[in-house]
Motif scaffolding. Sequence first.
Motif, PDB file in Angstrom:
ATOM      1  N   UNK A  60       0.829  -1.214   0.000  1.00 43.64           N
ATOM      2  CA  UNK A  60       0.000   0.000   0.000  1.00 43.64           C
ATOM      3  C   UNK A  60       0.860   1.259   0.000  1.00 43.64           C
ATOM      4  N   UNK A  61       1.654   1.510  -1.056  1.00 43.84           N
ATOM      5  CA  UNK A  61       2.591   2.625  -1.048  1.00 43.84           C
ATOM      6  C   UNK A  61       2.016   3.990  -1.419  1.00 43.84           C
ATOM      7  N   UNK A  62       0.816   4.018  -2.015  1.00 43.82           N
ATOM      8  CA  UNK A  62       0.289   5.273  -2.545  1.00 43.82           C
ATOM      9  C   UNK A  62       0.073   6.300  -1.439  1.00 43.82           C
ATOM     10  N   UNK A  63       0.581   7.506  -1.684  1.00 45.34           N
ATOM     11  CA  UNK A  63       0.427   8.592  -0.727  1.00 45.34           C
ATOM     12  C   UNK A  63       1.570   8.700   0.258  1.00 45.34           C
ATOM     13  N   UNK A  64       2.547   7.831   0.151  1.00 47.30           N
ATOM     14  CA  UNK A  64       3.687   7.806   1.073  1.00 47.30           C
ATOM     15  C   UNK A  64       5.003   7.949   0.302  1.00 47.30           C
ATOM     16  N   UNK A  65       5.982   8.542   0.977  1.00 46.63           N
ATOM     17  CA  UNK A  65       7.334   8.653   0.422  1.00 46.63           C
ATOM     18  C   UNK A  65       8.312   8.236   1.509  1.00 46.63           C
ATOM     19  N   UNK A  66       9.356   7.512   1.137  1.00 49.52           N
ATOM     20  CA  UNK A  66      10.391   7.133   2.099  1.00 49.52           C
ATOM     21  C   UNK A  66      11.751   7.538   1.558  1.00 49.52           C
ATOM     22  N   UNK A  67      12.684   7.577   2.471  1.00 49.68           N
ATOM     23  CA  UNK A  67      14.078   7.810   2.101  1.00 49.68           C
ATOM     24  C   UNK A  67      14.942   7.046   3.083  1.00 49.68           C
ATOM     25  N   UNK A  68      16.183   6.810   2.702  1.00 46.87           N
ATOM     26  CA  UNK A  68      17.096   6.132   3.625  1.00 46.87           C
ATOM     27  C   UNK A  68      18.526   6.551   3.284  1.00 46.87           C
ATOM     28  N   UNK A  69      18.890   7.699   3.789  1.00 43.43           N
ATOM     29  CA  UNK A  69      20.236   8.217   3.539  1.00 43.43           C
ATOM     30  C   UNK A  69      21.259   7.589   4.483  1.00 43.43           C
ATOM     31  N   UNK A  70      20.804   7.134   5.653  1.00 41.44           N
ATOM     32  CA  UNK A  70      21.692   6.461   6.601  1.00 41.44           C
ATOM     33  C   UNK A  70      21.059   5.129   7.008  1.00 41.44           C
ATOM     34  N   UNK A  71      21.888   4.145   7.277  1.00 38.02           N
ATOM     35  CA  UNK A  71      21.404   2.818   7.634  1.00 38.02           C
ATOM     36  C   UNK A  71      20.447   2.846   8.817  1.00 38.02           C
ATOM     37  N   UNK A  72      20.712   3.700   9.797  1.00 46.58           N
ATOM     38  CA  UNK A  72      19.943   3.668  11.033  1.00 46.58           C
ATOM     39  C   UNK A  72      18.610   4.390  10.973  1.00 46.58           C
ATOM     40  N   UNK A  73      18.353   5.183   9.956  1.00 48.69           N
ATOM     41  CA  UNK A  73      17.128   5.976   9.901  1.00 48.69           C
ATOM     42  C   UNK A  73      16.296   5.638   8.675  1.00 48.69           C
ATOM     43  N   UNK A  74      14.977   5.610   8.870  1.00 52.04           N
ATOM     44  CA  UNK A  74      14.077   5.283   7.763  1.00 52.04           C
ATOM     45  C   UNK A  74      12.790   6.097   7.949  1.00 52.04           C
ATOM     46  N   UNK A  75      12.786   7.367   7.580  1.00 52.45           N
ATOM     47  CA  UNK A  75      11.586   8.197   7.758  1.00 52.45           C
ATOM     48  C   UNK A  75      10.501   7.903   6.728  1.00 52.45           C
ATOM     49  N   UNK A  76       9.266   8.044   7.162  1.00 54.71           N
ATOM     50  CA  UNK A  76       8.098   7.870   6.302  1.00 54.71           C
ATOM     51  C   UNK A  76       7.367   9.203   6.225  1.00 54.71           C
ATOM     52  N   UNK A  77       7.143   9.701   5.016  1.00 58.71           N
ATOM     53  CA  UNK A  77       6.491  10.996   4.843  1.00 58.71           C
ATOM     54  C   UNK A  77       5.151  10.844   4.127  1.00 58.71           C
TER      55      UNK A  77
END
Lengths: 115, 110
Positions: A60-77
Amino acid sequence: DAGITQSPRYKITETGRQVTLMCHQTWSHSYMFWYRQDLGHGLRLIYYSAAADITDKGEVPDGYVVSRSKTENFPLTLESATRSQTSVYFCASRREGALWAGELFFGEGSRLTVL
Amino acid sequence: GIQVEQSPPDLILQEGANSTLRCNFSDSVNNLQWFHQNPWGQLINLFYIPSGTKQNGRLSATTVATERYSLLYISSSQTTDSGVYFCAVRAKAAGNKLTFGGGTRVLVKP
């Protein structure tokens, strides 16, 4: 051993606003995941990441964006929140290795309400 | 995709009773976990058990992968055992997707 932490734990926002849910893990696990939990639907995978700068869509990815610039962090927008995105969001990371390959550990959850 | 069915859907126990929760899955798996979601919503790892038997205190679990089921045993139940128990599997052909069963809601009465 802090493990995996999510912030904020509770968030109320309005339709159309941008919201970011943070996830941080201290284990250096390669794989990280975002799930949402809704009554009647159980836990559904939104996005996952195999390593820094590698992400992929879940169910269910629609409407969400993720990024992972560092191994330890995984923000969901949520770029423009909608009422249907009212849910409890869980971040998870996965332990790898010969004996424990695939064991998933969850954060405490972030309860999001979109008015 | 793989189907995961848990039974029973609801269970009411008197404190001190024993119980067995079942998880059936429709395909070969390389990962199976049991989780407890407590009344505060936290998902707590109970067992990582793609095959075999494990015990942790009053809880134990058995997975018979060839017959595609897993069992979670709760002995001498306590009120703190209340919550929802989830079985989750990763099918061998499913890549990174973990599929959850619908859960068994357990209420332990004092």
